[in-house]
Enzyme design. Structure first.
Site, PDB file in Angstrom:
ATOM      1  N   LYS A  65     -51.824 -54.869 -63.579  1.00  0.00           N
ATOM      2  CA  LYS A  65     -51.066 -55.996 -64.165  1.00  0.00           C
ATOM      3  C   LYS A  65     -52.006 -56.895 -64.983  1.00  0.00           C
ATOM      4  O   LYS A  65     -51.684 -57.306 -66.097  1.00  0.00           O
ATOM      5  CB  LYS A  65     -50.385 -56.812 -63.072  1.00  0.00           C
ATOM      6  CG  LYS A  65     -49.296 -56.068 -62.304  1.00  0.00           C
ATOM      7  CD  LYS A  65     -48.132 -55.674 -63.171  1.00  0.00           C
ATOM      8  CE  LYS A  65     -47.044 -54.947 -62.416  1.00  0.00           C
ATOM      9  NZ  LYS A  65     -46.095 -54.260 -63.313  1.00  0.00           N
ATOM     10  N   TYR A  72     -53.195 -51.876 -58.000  1.00  0.00           N
ATOM     11  CA  TYR A  72     -51.883 -52.243 -58.580  1.00  0.00           C
ATOM     12  C   TYR A  72     -52.006 -53.567 -59.334  1.00  0.00           C
ATOM     13  O   TYR A  72     -51.616 -53.684 -60.496  1.00  0.00           O
ATOM     14  CB  TYR A  72     -50.828 -52.363 -57.470  1.00  0.00           C
ATOM     15  CG  TYR A  72     -49.574 -53.096 -57.885  1.00  0.00           C
ATOM     16  CD1 TYR A  72     -48.648 -52.505 -58.724  1.00  0.00           C
ATOM     17  CD2 TYR A  72     -49.323 -54.410 -57.453  1.00  0.00           C
ATOM     18  CE1 TYR A  72     -47.499 -53.189 -59.124  1.00  0.00           C
ATOM     19  CE2 TYR A  72     -48.177 -55.093 -57.843  1.00  0.00           C
ATOM     20  CZ  TYR A  72     -47.267 -54.473 -58.676  1.00  0.00           C
ATOM     21  OH  TYR A  72     -46.138 -55.155 -59.076  1.00  0.00           O
ATOM     22  N   SER A 118     -46.807 -59.837 -62.266  1.00  0.00           N
ATOM     23  CA  SER A 118     -46.506 -60.146 -60.868  1.00  0.00           C
ATOM     24  C   SER A 118     -47.309 -61.341 -60.397  1.00  0.00           C
ATOM     25  O   SER A 118     -48.443 -61.565 -60.851  1.00  0.00           O
ATOM     26  CB  SER A 118     -46.870 -58.923 -60.023  1.00  0.00           C
ATOM     27  OG  SER A 118     -46.914 -59.270 -58.664  1.00  0.00           O
TER      28      SER A 118
HETATM   29  P1  NAD Z   1     -38.699 -49.900 -59.269  1.00  0.00           P
HETATM   30  O1  NAD Z   1     -39.636 -48.886 -58.708  1.00  0.00           O
HETATM   31  O2  NAD Z   1     -37.361 -50.026 -58.644  1.00  0.00           O
HETATM   32  O3  NAD Z   1     -38.496 -49.631 -60.839  1.00  0.00           O
HETATM   33  C1  NAD Z   1     -39.510 -49.098 -61.652  1.00  0.00           C
HETATM   34  C2  NAD Z   1     -38.894 -47.973 -62.474  1.00  0.00           C
HETATM   35  O4  NAD Z   1     -39.878 -47.406 -63.335  1.00  0.00           O
HETATM   36  C3  NAD Z   1     -38.363 -46.834 -61.583  1.00  0.00           C
HETATM   37  O5  NAD Z   1     -37.027 -46.558 -61.940  1.00  0.00           O
HETATM   38  C4  NAD Z   1     -39.278 -45.650 -61.914  1.00  0.00           C
HETATM   39  O6  NAD Z   1     -38.615 -44.421 -61.819  1.00  0.00           O
HETATM   40  C5  NAD Z   1     -39.725 -45.989 -63.334  1.00  0.00           C
HETATM   41  N1  NAD Z   1     -41.019 -45.430 -63.732  1.00  0.00           N
HETATM   42  C6  NAD Z   1     -42.196 -45.503 -63.061  1.00  0.00           C
HETATM   43  N2  NAD Z   1     -43.161 -44.885 -63.767  1.00  0.00           N
HETATM   44  C7  NAD Z   1     -42.591 -44.415 -64.901  1.00  0.00           C
HETATM   45  C8  NAD Z   1     -43.076 -43.685 -66.031  1.00  0.00           C
HETATM   46  N3  NAD Z   1     -44.359 -43.314 -66.119  1.00  0.00           N
HETATM   47  N4  NAD Z   1     -42.207 -43.371 -67.018  1.00  0.00           N
HETATM   48  C9  NAD Z   1     -40.898 -43.729 -66.941  1.00  0.00           C
HETATM   49  N5  NAD Z   1     -40.388 -44.423 -65.901  1.00  0.00           N
HETATM   50  C10 NAD Z   1     -41.222 -44.749 -64.899  1.00  0.00           C
HETATM   51  O7  NAD Z   1     -39.466 -51.286 -59.271  1.00  0.00           O
HETATM   52  P2  NAD Z   1     -38.921 -52.749 -59.542  1.00  0.00           P
HETATM   53  O8  NAD Z   1     -38.982 -53.510 -58.282  1.00  0.00           O
HETATM   54  O9  NAD Z   1     -37.678 -52.710 -60.325  1.00  0.00           O
HETATM   55  O10 NAD Z   1     -40.107 -53.311 -60.446  1.00  0.00           O
HETATM   56  C11 NAD Z   1     -40.065 -53.299 -61.859  1.00  0.00           C
HETATM   57  C12 NAD Z   1     -41.376 -53.868 -62.409  1.00  0.00           C
HETATM   58  O11 NAD Z   1     -41.553 -55.172 -61.882  1.00  0.00           O
HETATM   59  C13 NAD Z   1     -42.609 -53.068 -62.020  1.00  0.00           C
HETATM   60  O12 NAD Z   1     -43.495 -53.062 -63.108  1.00  0.00           O
HETATM   61  C14 NAD Z   1     -43.207 -53.879 -60.879  1.00  0.00           C
HETATM   62  O13 NAD Z   1     -44.593 -53.712 -60.777  1.00  0.00           O
HETATM   63  C15 NAD Z   1     -42.848 -55.292 -61.290  1.00  0.00           C
HETATM   64  N6  NAD Z   1     -42.771 -56.221 -60.151  1.00  0.00           N
HETATM   65  C16 NAD Z   1     -41.931 -55.951 -59.119  1.00  0.00           C
HETATM   66  C17 NAD Z   1     -41.884 -56.825 -58.033  1.00  0.00           C
HETATM   67  C18 NAD Z   1     -40.983 -56.549 -56.840  1.00  0.00           C
HETATM   68  O14 NAD Z   1     -41.171 -57.161 -55.806  1.00  0.00           O
HETATM   69  N7  NAD Z   1     -39.989 -55.677 -56.947  1.00  0.00           N
HETATM   70  C19 NAD Z   1     -42.690 -57.966 -58.017  1.00  0.00           C
HETATM   71  C20 NAD Z   1     -43.528 -58.216 -59.103  1.00  0.00           C
HETATM   72  C21 NAD Z   1     -43.560 -57.339 -60.173  1.00  0.00           C
HETATM   73  C1  UD1 Z   2     -46.123 -57.591 -51.846  1.00  0.00           C
HETATM   74  C2  UD1 Z   2     -47.428 -57.136 -52.429  1.00  0.00           C
HETATM   75  C3  UD1 Z   2     -47.569 -57.732 -53.826  1.00  0.00           C
HETATM   76  C4  UD1 Z   2     -46.397 -57.281 -54.689  1.00  0.00           C
HETATM   77  C5  UD1 Z   2     -45.090 -57.679 -54.005  1.00  0.00           C
HETATM   78  C6  UD1 Z   2     -43.902 -57.155 -54.754  1.00  0.00           C
HETATM   79  C7  UD1 Z   2     -49.019 -56.754 -50.573  1.00  0.00           C
HETATM   80  C8  UD1 Z   2     -50.233 -57.266 -49.880  1.00  0.00           C
HETATM   81  N1  UD1 Z   2     -48.535 -57.557 -51.569  1.00  0.00           N
HETATM   82  O1  UD1 Z   2     -46.085 -58.995 -51.854  1.00  0.00           O
HETATM   83  O2  UD1 Z   2     -48.778 -57.311 -54.439  1.00  0.00           O
HETATM   84  O3  UD1 Z   2     -46.460 -57.873 -55.975  1.00  0.00           O
HETATM   85  O4  UD1 Z   2     -45.053 -57.146 -52.667  1.00  0.00           O
HETATM   86  O5  UD1 Z   2     -43.848 -55.769 -54.700  1.00  0.00           O
HETATM   87  O6  UD1 Z   2     -48.502 -55.673 -50.282  1.00  0.00           O
HETATM   88  N2  UD1 Z   2     -43.605 -58.836 -44.124  1.00  0.00           N
HETATM   89  C9  UD1 Z   2     -43.447 -58.581 -42.786  1.00  0.00           C
HETATM   90  N3  UD1 Z   2     -43.011 -57.336 -42.400  1.00  0.00           N
HETATM   91  C10 UD1 Z   2     -42.736 -56.350 -43.294  1.00  0.00           C
HETATM   92  C11 UD1 Z   2     -42.901 -56.610 -44.673  1.00  0.00           C
HETATM   93  C12 UD1 Z   2     -43.354 -57.859 -45.060  1.00  0.00           C
HETATM   94  O7  UD1 Z   2     -43.688 -59.449 -41.952  1.00  0.00           O
HETATM   95  O8  UD1 Z   2     -42.362 -55.232 -42.882  1.00  0.00           O
HETATM   96  C13 UD1 Z   2     -44.041 -60.185 -44.549  1.00  0.00           C
HETATM   97  C14 UD1 Z   2     -45.363 -60.204 -45.320  1.00  0.00           C
HETATM   98  O9  UD1 Z   2     -46.453 -60.304 -44.452  1.00  0.00           O
HETATM   99  C15 UD1 Z   2     -45.151 -61.441 -46.210  1.00  0.00           C
HETATM  100  C16 UD1 Z   2     -43.644 -61.447 -46.467  1.00  0.00           C
HETATM  101  O10 UD1 Z   2     -43.065 -60.680 -45.428  1.00  0.00           O
HETATM  102  O11 UD1 Z   2     -45.504 -62.602 -45.516  1.00  0.00           O
HETATM  103  C17 UD1 Z   2     -43.261 -60.854 -47.800  1.00  0.00           C
HETATM  104  O12 UD1 Z   2     -43.826 -59.563 -47.904  1.00  0.00           O
HETATM  105  P1  UD1 Z   2     -43.493 -58.555 -49.109  1.00  0.00           P
HETATM  106  O13 UD1 Z   2     -42.027 -58.454 -49.270  1.00  0.00           O
HETATM  107  O14 UD1 Z   2     -44.256 -57.298 -48.874  1.00  0.00           O
HETATM  108  O15 UD1 Z   2     -44.026 -59.311 -50.413  1.00  0.00           O
HETATM  109  P2  UD1 Z   2     -45.492 -59.896 -50.729  1.00  0.00           P
HETATM  110  O16 UD1 Z   2     -46.387 -59.831 -49.567  1.00  0.00           O
HETATM  111  O17 UD1 Z   2     -45.308 -61.217 -51.338  1.00  0.00           O
END
Ligand code: NAD
Ligand code: UD1
Length: 355
Positions: free
Chosen positions: A161, A157, A133
């Site tokens: 990573k 979290y 991430s």
């Molecule tokens: P998500 O929660 O929709 O998907 C994660 C999946 O993993 C879920 O289906 C959950 O049921 C499964 N899971 C969790 N723990 C498990 C375990 N112990 N065994 C088996 N399955 C398990 O999340 P996402 O947004 O699709 O994110 C996927 C990956 O990307 C995650 O590792 C997350 O940290 C990373 N990531 C997401 C974002 C974002 O903004 N969505 C940003 C950066 C990184």
């Molecule tokens: C957040 C997490 C980051 C994670 C990422 C994806 C925090 C501090 N950071 O990032 O670690 O990798 O999500 O899961 O939680 N915002 C609002 N109102 C809301 C929600 C968000 O104003 O209800 C704003 C935030 O302040 C930010 C932007 O929208 O400026 C994006 O927020 P968000 O979607 O939560 O993503 P990140 O902050 O980038």
């Protein structure tokens, strides 16, 4: 027949938001997908719909409801199927929850990855794509972030990573047969253009667009904007939003590199668009796409938030031959298409998915 036609890819967390979109692109790209997910934050309905969209390719999709920490179950899967590579999405991702309950995050994210890597090694499967991430860049002094920027953990979290990235580098240094690609995602939003799969967070949404989407369908009354006094054009936070289908395609490009380039080693790539968009700009684009007014409540800054975060995509463009195609307008259009067709996600107003 292309080289990758018969490749079997184990996708952990494949029922989740990014995972389900990637499984679909894998199937459409001619891969076999073996999904392992404990459905902790997802629904089997997502897998069913992926199969539906994939048409005839759905026969290449297998689902196991398994927790990654269950080494016995994982071993069985690897024994019964020859896995060519793993894409590892599974993990918990709520930053605030990780601060409240770090042990849960170390157990679920770290122990499960350790178990997965042990099982992979014991079965001679040494090709991995891992979901890291952009949170590992913390609050950088300058943007765009390049892969060489110093790394910092802003939460348990984020620390999981960082530790997993380091663990992967150590494994590669000890055994150069491994090929590992660490993908640092910026902010995935949007949904598949069909509107059949999308993001469906359990409980209170922590991220911006899932919240906006729930306001638009009437599940929440207003969006709380976390801070309008940042040094940005309109005072609100700036992020690098990327369409989830572009992100999914980034994984296919990473796999191709792993399969085609024996010198892949252990490399890290940003997946973003290289462009920053503010909270108010996102809200305006969503209002335009949906025709819905999003009421705003301006609040203080959210602890741990950075002001401006976007990434350089040059390395991914050059080495993965991948570049994001979709615009902010596309992201909002597709997010609304999904939300309006599925206002309660994969559930219903009475289901546990709705709080
Ligand atoms: P998500 O929660 O929709 O998907 C994660 C999946 O993993 C879920 O289906 C959950 O049921 C499964 N899971 C969790 N723990 C498990 C375990 N112990 N065994 C088996 N399955 C398990 O999340 P996402 O947004 O699709 O994110 C996927 C990956 O990307 C995650 O590792 C997350 O940290 C990373 N990531 C997401 C974002 C974002 O903004 N969505 C940003 C950066 C990184
Ligand atoms: C957040 C997490 C980051 C994670 C990422 C994806 C925090 C501090 N950071 O990032 O670690 O990798 O999500 O899961 O939680 N915002 C609002 N109102 C809301 C929600 C968000 O104003 O209800 C704003 C935030 O302040 C930010 C932007 O929208 O400026 C994006 O927020 P968000 O979607 O939560 O993503 P990140 O902050 O980038």
């Amino acid at each position: 027949m292309p080289l990758d036609m018969a490749k079997s890819i184990l996708v952990t967390g494949g029922a989740g938001y990014i995972g389900s979109h990637t499984v679909l692109q894998l199937l459409l790209g001619g891969f076999r997908a073996i999904v392992v997910d404990n459905l902790d934050n997802s629904s089997e309905e997502a897998i069913r719909r992926v199969g539906e969209i994939a048409g005839e390719s759905r026969e290449n999709l297998t689902f196991y409801k398994v927790d990654l920490r269950d080494k016995g179950a994982l071993n069985k899967i690897f024994s019964s199927t020859k896995i060519d590579a793993v894409i590892h999405f599974a993990g918990l991702k709520a930053v605030g929850e990780s601060v409240q309950n770090p042990l849960l995050y170390y157990d679920n994210n770290f122990v499960s990855t350790l178990t997965l890597l042990e099982v992979m090694a014991s079965h001679g499967c040494k090709k991995l794509v891992f979901s890291s991430s952009a949170t590992v860049y913390g609050s950088p002094k300058v943007v765009p972030c390049t892969e060489e920027f110093p790394l910092v953990a802003m939460s348990p979290y984020g620390r999981t990573k960082l530790v997993i990235e380091e663990m992967c580098r150590d494994i590669y240094h000890a055994d150069s047969e491994w090929s590992i690609i660490l993908l640092r995602y910026f902010n995935p939003v949007g949904a598949h253009p069909s509107g059949h799969i999308g993001e469906d967070p359990r409980g209170y949404p922590n991220n911006l667009m899932p919240f906006v989407q729930q306001v638009a369908v009437g599940r929440r009354s207003a969006l709380t904007v976390f801070g309008n006094d940042y040094s940005t054009t309109d005072g609100t936070g700036v992020r690098d939003y990327i369409h989830v289908v572009d992100l999914a395609d980034g994984h296919i490009s990473a796999l191709r590199k792993i399969f085609e380039d024996a010198e892949t080693g252990c490399e890290v790539y940003n997946l973003g668009t290289g462009k920053g968009t503010s909270v108010l700009e996102m809200v305006a684009a969503f209002e335009k796409a949906s025709g819905k007014k999003i009421p705003l409540v301006i609040a203080g800054r959210r602890p741990g938030d950075s002001e401006i975060l976007y990434g350089s995509t040059i390395k991914a463009e050059k080495e993965l031959k991948w570049k994001a195609k979709y615009t902010i307008e596309d992201m909002c259009q597709d997010q609304w298409n999904w939300a309006s067709k599925n206002p309660y996600g994969y559930g219903s107003p009475g289901s546990t998915n709705y709080k």
